[in-house]
Enzyme design. Structure first.
Site, PDB file in Angstrom:
ATOM      1  N   THR A 178       0.577  -0.844   0.310  1.00  0.00           N
ATOM      2  CA  THR A 178      -0.300   0.418   0.005  1.00  0.00           C
ATOM      3  C   THR A 178       1.047   1.309   0.287  1.00  0.00           C
ATOM      4  OG1 THR A 178       0.173   0.137   2.572  1.00  0.00           O
ATOM      5  CG2 THR A 178      -2.019  -0.994   1.012  1.00  0.00           C
ATOM      6  N   CYS A 179       1.602   1.244   0.109  1.00  0.00           N
ATOM      7  CA  CYS A 179       3.376   2.302   0.245  1.00  0.00           C
ATOM      8  C   CYS A 179       3.397   3.131  -0.935  1.00  0.00           C
ATOM      9  CB  CYS A 179       4.689   2.394   0.808  1.00  0.00           C
ATOM     10  SG  CYS A 179       5.580   3.279   0.805  1.00  0.00           S
ATOM     11  N   ASP A 180       2.952   4.521  -1.520  1.00  0.00           N
ATOM     12  CA  ASP A 180       3.157   4.375  -2.786  1.00  0.00           C
ATOM     13  C   ASP A 180       4.176   4.851  -3.139  1.00  0.00           C
ATOM     14  OD1 ASP A 180       0.299   4.981  -3.000  1.00  0.00           O
ATOM     15  OD2 ASP A 180       0.662   7.646  -2.294  1.00  0.00           O
TER      16      ASP A 180
END
Length: 117
Positions: free
Chosen positions: A9-11
């Site tokens: 979920t980390c951009d």
């Protein structure tokens, strides 16, 4: 092959994976939450880059922890225990290149180091 440790979920992790593909650098992604974190890897990363580089003390996970837990992270053993319980306190992405070393983060400096091999 570069093993990219991070969170799906980390951009920044997603940008790094896209960049690695565009640069033609062989890699695979390891999701720290879904796949876990090996204590031996964590201790090796700390030895390579240090606690200050590895711990994300500005993130929401860190800020949400009680003071006694964050204080315990001042020692290597305390930081290892905390990171194993809360992998989101690690800065991301972590590029593990085996014998070639560990790179943490995804700014221009880290990108240049990854390209250099």
């Amino acid at each position: 092959m570069i093993v990219v440790h991070g969170l799906k979920t980390c951009d920044t992790c997603r940008k790094a994976l896209k960049w690695l593909t565009e640069e033609g650098l062989a890699h695979r992604f390891h999701d720290l939450r879904a796949e876990g974190l090996a204590e031996a890897d964590l201790r090796r990363w700390i030895a390579a880059v240090g606690l200050e580089t590895l711990l994300n003390r500005r993130g929401t996970t860190w800020r949400g922890l009680p003071p006694d837990q964050t204080a315990a992270a001042e020692s290597v053993d305390g930081a290892v225990a905390l990171a194993l319980a809360h992998p989101a306190i690690l800065k991301r992405p972590i590029f593990d290149r085996g014998d070639a070393g560990v790179i943490v983060g995804f700014k221009a400096e880290q990108q240049a180091a990854l390209k250099a091999g």
